[in-house]
Design an enzyme around this catalytic site. Structure first.
Site, PDB file in Angstrom:
ATOM      1  N   GLY A  11       0.829  -1.214   0.000  1.00 15.97           N
ATOM      2  CA  GLY A  11       0.000   0.000   0.000  1.00 15.97           C
ATOM      3  C   GLY A  11       0.858   1.256   0.000  1.00 15.97           C
ATOM      4  CG  ASN A  36      -6.873   0.398  -1.599  1.00 10.46           C
ATOM      5  OD1 ASN A  36      -6.996   0.770  -2.761  1.00 10.46           O
ATOM      6  ND2 ASN A  36      -6.898   1.250  -0.588  1.00 10.46           N
ATOM      7  CG  ASP A  59      -8.704 -11.252   3.714  1.00 10.52           C
ATOM      8  OD1 ASP A  59      -8.351 -10.627   4.739  1.00 10.52           O
ATOM      9  OD2 ASP A  59      -9.835 -11.155   3.207  1.00 10.52           O
ATOM     10  CB  SER A 126      -5.618   8.031  12.048  1.00 15.44           C
ATOM     11  OG  SER A 126      -6.162   9.219  11.532  1.00 15.44           O
ATOM     12  CE1 TYR A 151      -8.850   4.684   8.651  1.00 14.17           C
ATOM     13  CE2 TYR A 151      -9.432   6.916   9.333  1.00 14.17           C
ATOM     14  CZ  TYR A 151      -8.479   5.975   8.983  1.00 14.17           C
ATOM     15  OH  TYR A 151      -7.157   6.331   8.987  1.00 14.17           O
ATOM     16  CE  LYS A 155      -6.396   3.164  11.025  1.00  9.73           C
ATOM     17  NZ  LYS A 155      -5.464   2.058  10.724  1.00  9.73           N
ATOM     18  CG  LEU A 202      -6.185  18.828  -0.809  1.00 13.16           C
ATOM     19  CD1 LEU A 202      -7.411  19.396  -1.517  1.00 13.16           C
ATOM     20  CD2 LEU A 202      -5.704  19.798   0.278  1.00 13.16           C
ATOM     21  N   GLY A 299     -18.139  15.909   8.656  1.00 17.81           N
ATOM     22  CA  GLY A 299     -17.110  15.164   9.397  1.00 17.81           C
ATOM     23  C   GLY A 299     -15.752  15.858   9.418  1.00 17.81           C
TER      24      GLY A 299
END
Ligand code: UD1
Length: 340
Positions: A11, A36, A59, A126, A151, A155, A202, A299
């Site tokens: 990733g 991904n 997986d 995060s 999500y 975390k 972004l 959010g």
């Protein structure tokens, strides 16, 4: 040199971390299910480092495969766990899939880690755990807020699971790294971010707009209580972030503490607005970026940037790469993947 397992090693952050681990001489094994990511990333990593990591495609939700892997790899000294889903919006649409994917593999890995003689574990967390912090810059002692998405919740739960494991199983030493906003790519442009579908973040949206894949950037709100009204974030070069993993891992491998769990903010310490990012991109690329101001995205918090004193002093890690380099590398990467 110590053998390190990197889950999600193909990733975005994982691949850059594999490069930095190999550069430091670690022997890296990757587990990635390619959900991904792409196998081509393995080539990119090898082109940079001249070393091919061991690769296992499966997986991590498959507990028996995790057990089989560890039976054959009892000599693993470190685990850097990136494998997880990260799209905030999708997590609201499919909460159970997010909990299953982000929590179960963590438990399976820690169950196996607890059976090893001694292992160092790095958990990808995060800054989302802080929500809108009352005091900026954000220190690690800032209160954890109720997560605004499944999500974010995974975390928070992940940190708790990791901490509790370390308390009970002192052979597992762990650090949770709370990333602020990772951007950019390796300067070689052999590896970078590969968003599937329309990017939610972004910088990939900006580079895709500049190259013509997206028509224009929607700036989500300019009525925030910030200097120019747009949201402020702490954008960190992914290579600096990758190096933070190596430093954190070395810190744990050298730790003499009888039990060890800690959390660190990983950012630059500088807040930048969306408009500042656009201007930097325009300077770097010599292009004018088409954008319009639209409503706020639900959010989003107004402002989040790190106090990195703890990582600077305790780990001896500091972000060194300037924003300009991060955006330049993201742009170089975007041009490379389109022209392939
Ligand atoms: C999000 C996640 C964060 C995760 C990170 C991964 C939340 C609330 N956010 O951070 O947990 O770790 O992605 O990189 O959980 N923006 C636009 N237009 C766009 C896209 C973004 O104006 O098309 C603005 C956003 O309003 C925000 C800033 O750009 O102010 C950064 O957005 P984004 O890259 O999505 O990151 P975060 O939401 O900060």
């Amino acid at each position: 040199m110590a053998k390190i397992l990197v889950t999600g090693g193909l990733g975005f952050i994982g691949s850059h971390s594999v490069v930095e681990l190999q550069n430091e001489g670690f022997e890296v094994s990757i587990i990635d299910d390619l959900s991904n990511s792409s196998l081509s990333v393995l080539d990119g990593i090898s082109k940079i480092t001249g070393k091919v990591p061991n690769f296992h495609q499966f997986d991590l939700k498959d507990k028996s495969k995790v057990q089989t892997f560890f039976k054959a790899n009892q000599d693993i000294k470190g685990i850097v766990h990136f494998a997880a889903s990260k799209a905030v919006g999708d997590s609201v649409k499919q909460p159970l899939a997010y909990y299953e994917n982000n929590v179960n593999p963590l438990i399976y890995l820690l169950q196996e880690a607890a059976r090893l003689e001694q292992v160092s574990f790095i958990f990808s967390s995060s800054c989302t755990v802080y929500g809108q912090a009352d005091i900026l810059p954000i220190t690690e002692t800032a209160p954890i807020q109720t997560a605004s998405s499944p999500y974010g919740s995974t975390k928070q739960i992940g940190e708790t699971i990791t901490r509790d494991t370390c308390e009970r199983h002192t052979n597992v030493k762990a650090i949770a790294l709370r990333y602020f906003n990772p951007i950019g790519a390796h300067k070689s442009a052999y590896i970078g971010e590969l968003p599937i579908g329309t990017p939610q973040n972004l910088v990939p949206f900006i580079t895709q707009t500049a190259i013509g894949i997206q028509k224009e950037l929607a700036v989500f709100g300019n009525d925030y209580p910030t200097a120019d009204g747009t949201c402020v974030r702490d954008y960190i070069h992914v290579v600096d972030l990758a190096k933070a993993h190596v430093t954190a891992l070395q810190h744990l491998l050298n730790s003499k503490q009888s039990s060890h769990y800690d959390v660190f903010n990983i950012g630059t310490g500088q807040g930048r607005s969306v408009l500042e990012i656009i201007t930097t991109f325009e300077n770097v690329s010599n292009k004018t970026l088409p954008y319009t101001i639209v409503n706020r995205r639900s959010g989003d918090v107004a402002s989040a940037y790190a106090d990195t004193t703890k990582a600077n002093t305790k780990l001896g890690w500091t972000a060194t790469l300037p924003l300009h380099d991060a955006i330049q590398s993201a742009w170089k990467w975007q041009q490379k993947i389109v022209n392939k």
